[in-house]
Design a protein around this motif. Structure first.
Motif, mmCIF file in Angstrom:
data_model
loop_
_atom_site.group_PDB
_atom_site.id
_atom_site.type_symbol
_atom_site.label_atom_id
_atom_site.label_comp_id
_atom_site.label_asym_id
_atom_site.label_seq_id
_atom_site.Cartn_x
_atom_site.Cartn_y
_atom_site.Cartn_z
ATOM 1 N N VAL A 27 0.864 -1.182 0.000
ATOM 2 C CA VAL A 27 0.000 0.000 0.000
ATOM 3 C C VAL A 27 0.896 1.226 0.000
ATOM 4 O O VAL A 27 1.678 1.433 0.921
ATOM 5 C CB VAL A 27 -0.930 0.015 1.226
ATOM 6 C CG1 VAL A 27 -1.777 1.279 1.224
ATOM 7 C CG2 VAL A 27 -1.806 -1.224 1.225
ATOM 8 N N THR A 29 1.027 5.064 0.233
ATOM 9 C CA THR A 29 0.215 6.202 0.680
ATOM 10 C C THR A 29 0.929 7.524 0.435
ATOM 11 O O THR A 29 0.568 8.537 1.030
ATOM 12 C CB THR A 29 -0.088 6.063 2.182
ATOM 13 O OG1 THR A 29 1.162 6.054 2.903
ATOM 14 C CG2 THR A 29 -0.885 4.811 2.473
ATOM 15 N N GLU A 498 -5.504 5.558 5.269
ATOM 16 C CA GLU A 498 -5.048 4.183 5.427
ATOM 17 C C GLU A 498 -4.596 3.888 6.845
ATOM 18 O O GLU A 498 -4.610 2.730 7.281
ATOM 19 C CB GLU A 498 -3.901 3.904 4.451
ATOM 20 C CG GLU A 498 -3.547 2.452 4.271
ATOM 21 C CD GLU A 498 -4.581 1.693 3.449
ATOM 22 O OE1 GLU A 498 -4.641 0.472 3.588
ATOM 23 O OE2 GLU A 498 -5.325 2.338 2.680
ATOM 24 N N SER A 499 -4.189 4.929 7.588
ATOM 25 C CA SER A 499 -3.688 4.694 8.943
ATOM 26 C C SER A 499 -4.799 4.272 9.894
ATOM 27 O O SER A 499 -4.533 3.610 10.899
ATOM 28 C CB SER A 499 -3.008 5.957 9.469
ATOM 29 O OG SER A 499 -3.926 7.039 9.516
ATOM 30 N N THR A 502 -6.972 -0.354 7.455
ATOM 31 C CA THR A 502 -6.195 -0.895 6.343
ATOM 32 C C THR A 502 -7.137 -1.321 5.216
ATOM 33 O O THR A 502 -8.158 -1.953 5.450
ATOM 34 C CB THR A 502 -5.362 -2.096 6.816
ATOM 35 O OG1 THR A 502 -4.551 -1.697 7.922
ATOM 36 C CG2 THR A 502 -4.491 -2.619 5.694
ATOM 37 N N SER A 504 -8.439 0.961 3.137
ATOM 38 C CA SER A 504 -9.322 2.073 2.810
ATOM 39 C C SER A 504 -9.014 2.641 1.428
ATOM 40 O O SER A 504 -9.911 3.078 0.704
ATOM 41 C CB SER A 504 -9.193 3.178 3.862
ATOM 42 O OG SER A 504 -9.562 2.709 5.144
ATOM 43 N N THR A 505 -7.740 2.642 1.045
ATOM 44 C CA THR A 505 -7.354 3.225 -0.238
ATOM 45 C C THR A 505 -7.975 2.474 -1.398
ATOM 46 O O THR A 505 -8.524 3.077 -2.328
ATOM 47 C CB THR A 505 -5.820 3.235 -0.357
ATOM 48 O OG1 THR A 505 -5.267 3.976 0.733
ATOM 49 C CG2 THR A 505 -5.396 3.875 -1.664
#
Length: 763
Positions: A27, A29, A498-499, A502, A504-505
């Motif tokens: 991922v 970000t 994303e933090s 997990t 979410s992106t």
């Protein structure tokens, strides 16, 4: 919206990269990392060629002496540091010069760094004292540069202060680029680990084949990779020499892992922007005061299923924010140091003076017209049964007297005034209760409180309606269901977080892609923070776009438009709706004016036109910080207002079209009828007191003279008084109140000969 500072589109991750099956566990970000601080290290080559002035330029006004590349680069450093005092006081700036004679370099500036480097200013937070040092250096250099008289036979020389402060080394002692990059890494390391934000190196040089370019490039590549690992990027500004065009493909493209464009011809390469010009453009952009893009809220986004089975994390950013002067800080002067005062708020009891705890402080809302809080422990007599019974007895007595009066009127008896003796308090209910006393064993009657008191949890429950902070999608609809006038508040822009959760992106990207493909937008119930009430909003999808240089122009995401409630929508005023529509010819003439006055860039940049009041305020603070004089009448102070229209240029570009449009309006019969046809309208919309008659006629005016005799002038409207005064050439200049106008007109009528008439009746 994005604070990304990359130079090429290849450095920007795309939504497509999250759809690859091979990258399920990876991922990235970086696209969503918003920076609020900027840390710049100027790395300037101080070799002999950089300190050689450019040839003089002969112009009709005279000879313009050339400046060296080092001189121009240091001027850019001063410019950005002076502006950072106001635009970015939390930013950091450092100055490193290399290819300096190691034998003449001060020991305090070398430290553990590579020989041949001169750390003129360590990378640290902006402060006025260090900036004064480099400003003083440039002032000395400017004096030495200006003292050279223009002469065709004498060439311009470099200011001596540069040779004394930054003596260049010999050609054999020039540094390998790997050693220069290592020193840059050391400077960022020594600055500490709290450098959150963008970390950049502005590398300025005119040498396209430095030492080590022919046989040993591996160390430079390795150090450059280490810088990227620590989040440090390098912005290069390559300078052309008078007799040599800089060629980055000889060495720098290989070291910095840049691909050379083989399709570019030599003519196109020759027309590229020089490094000094590019550096000046970057400085112009950096001096603009950018408001930091802070996260307004971080909440979950729920959709799917009945109760939102899918949950991802999102962060919201404000698209528009007002910039002010900022709140001044309270400081305590102690000797030569200034300490910021720590503010602490405490609530104390008005009776005892003791500090109250949070549990002893509540919130109360006023209910009704009374403003006093009922004391339940010691009941007030006015809320007791005695007072209630007394009030009821008074009401009954008044009803009895009224009935007797009506009966006498019906029987034809003469009315006689009677003295009614109201019963004393001791006669209430036939008991001798004293004031404030209650029957033994009788509980005081509790009436409706004038204030309702709640604890913080109950208040939060009222505001939230039992909903947690979230964005819950209720459904999807098409664009035809939205109206322009439903956008009443500033929108928010949401990005995946994303933090928090997990994955979410990826889910956010799939939702955005589907909405763009189907041309739908979600309708959601939003509650952004714990202290806000729920609102309905619509999520407008935005596709990612890029500019011509390959940089990100618009980031992908959703704009949240807050929808109004029914009582938030009002009808527009009549003076906004009852207007004349322009004809096609008039619209065409105005379109010509608009086309000629468009901004060359194609869009309006609000940050390029700062608030004149704020710019004036910042200029004064900057002068105080550097202990300089500030003259408000100076040309520099006058240029602070960049919003002043350029009338000369506007009339030169579209003056003919403006005159054609004005003639079309003057020739329009509707405008003439609207202005002169309605006599009362013209009287009210006519000129001031200096325009006495206009198109007024006496039969259209109110009978002010007759109303004055009857004493009813106060019933007239202010505009009717003004119309009558204008017709009779009576000046009302400076009279804004209705009573003052009536007084002037009354004096006029009395002097005219109606002194025996009845005076204006007072209210």
């Amino acid at each position: 919206m994005s604070s990304y500072y990359g130079d090429k589109s290849r450095d920007i991750p795309s939504w497509d990269s999250f759809e690859n099956a091979d990258d399920d566990d990876i991922v990235d970000t970086s696209e969503y990392a918003y920076a609020s601080r900027d840390h710049i290290l100027f790395c300037i080559d101080a070799s002999a060629s950089m300190q050689t002035p450019f040839p003089d330029v002969e112009t009709p006004e005279g000879i313009i002496r050339g400046k060296s590349a080092l001189h121009q680069a240091l001027e850019a450093v001063v410019k950005i540091q002076r502006s950072k005092v106001i635009t970015g006081p939390a930013d950091s700036v450092g100055v490193l010069l290399w290819n300096v004679d190691p034998s003449k370099t001060p020991s305090s500036s070398t430290g553990n760094y590579k020989p041949g480097t001169h750390v003129y200013q360590s990378l640290r937070t902006i402060n006025a004292e260090e900036i004064k040092r480099i400003v003083k250096l440039m002032e000395v250099a400017k004096d030495q540069y200006d003292n050279q008289e223009p002469d065709e036979d004498v060439e311009t020389t470099q200011p001596e202060v540069f040779g004394e402060t930054f003596p260049s080394c010999s050609k054999k002692e020039e540094l390998n680029i790997a050693d220069v990059l290592v020193t840059c890494n050391f400077l960022f390391r020594d600055a500490g680990t709290k450098l959150a934000g963008n970390k950049r190196v502005f590398l300025v040089t005119d040498n396209d084949q430095p030492p080590g370019s022919s046989h040993n490039r591996a160390p430079a590549r390795t150090v450059y990779g280490d810088l990227l690992t620590y989040g440090i990027t390098i912005n290069t500004y390559f300078i052309d020499r008078p007799d040599h065009r800089f060629d980055a493909s000889l060495y720098w493209n290989d070291i910095l892992d840049r691909e050379a464009d083989d399709n570019v011809s030599k003519e196109e390469k020759a027309s590229e922007v020089d490094g000094l010009e590019e550096l000046a453009e970057v400085m112009n952009d950096l001096v603009i005061r950018h408001a930091p893009k802070r996260v307004q809220f971080s909440i979950p986004l729920r959709f799917g299923g009945k109760d939102g089975d899918i949950e991802i994390g999102v962060s919201g950013y404000a698209m528009i924010s007002a910039q002010g002067k900022g709140q001044p800080k309270l400081v305590r002067m102690r000797g030569q140091t200034v300490e910021e005062v720590q503010i602490k708020t405490e609530y104390t009891s008005a009776e005892t003076g003791a500090v109250l705890k949070d549990t002893e402080i509540g919130q109360a809302y006023q209910f009704g017209n009374e403003s006093t809080v009922k004391n339940v422990i010691e009941p007030n007599w006015w809320e007791s049964t005695e007072h209630q019974a007394e009030q009821q007895m008074y009401a009954d007595e008044i009803v009895r007297l009224d009935n007797e009066r009506r009966q006498r009127e019906e029987e034809g008896e003469d009315e006689e005034e009677e003295d009614v003796e109201m019963p004393q308090q001791s006669q209430v209910n036939g008991k001798g209760k004293g004031k404030g006393k209650e029957e033994p064993g009788e509980k005081p009657k509790v009436v409706a409180r004038t204030r309702l008191q709640f604890n913080p949890d109950e208040v939060a429950q009222f505001k939230s309606m039992g909903l947690p902070p979230q964005i819950k999608i209720l459904g999807f609809q098409g664009p035809n269901h939205l109206e322009v006038d439903e956008n009443l508040k500033h929108s928010y822009f949401i990005y995946p977080n994303e933090s928090e959760i997990t994955g979410s992106t990826r889910t956010f990207a799939a939702l955005l892609k589907s909405c763009l493909k189907l041309n739908k937008h979600p309708l959601a119930l939003c509650r952004f923070r714990t202290n806000t009430a729920p609102e309905f909003g619509v999520l407008i999808p935005q596709e990612e776009t890029f500019n011509k240089e390959g940089g990100q122009d618009h980031p992908p995401g959703f704009h949240i438009i807050i929808l109004p409630f029914r009582d938030d929508i009002r009808r527009p005023p009549k003076n906004m709706t009852d207007n004349l529509l322009a004809t096609e010819e008039q619209a065409k003439l105005m379109s010509n004016v608009v086309k000629r006055l468009r901004i060359k860039a194609g869009f309006y940049r609000s940050e390029a036109y700062p608030n004149p009041a704020l710019a004036y305020h910042y200029a004064q603070l900057q002068a105080l910080a550097f202990e300089e004089d500030f003259d408000p009448s100076s040309p520099e102070a006058q240029e602070l207002d960049r919003t002043y229209p350029k009338h000369h240029g506007m009339h030169r570009a579209a003056g003919d079209f403006m005159r054609e449009w004005n003639r079309a309006i003057e020739d329009d019969d509707r405008a003439e009828e609207r202005l002169t046809g309605g006599k009362k309208r013209t009287a009210r919309g006519g000129g001031g007191d200096d325009d006495p008659a206009g198109d007024l006629e006496e039969e259209d005016l109110r009978d002010v003279r007759g109303m004055w005799k009857m004493g009813t002038l106060e019933k007239l409207k202010v505009q009717e008084l003004r119309d009558w005064a204008r017709f009779h050439k009576i000046s009302l200049t400076g009279k804004t109140k209705k009573a003052d106008m009536i007084g002037v007109l009354s004096e006029y009528l009395e002097k005219e000969g109606d002194g025996a008439a009845k005076k204006t009746k007072k209210k």
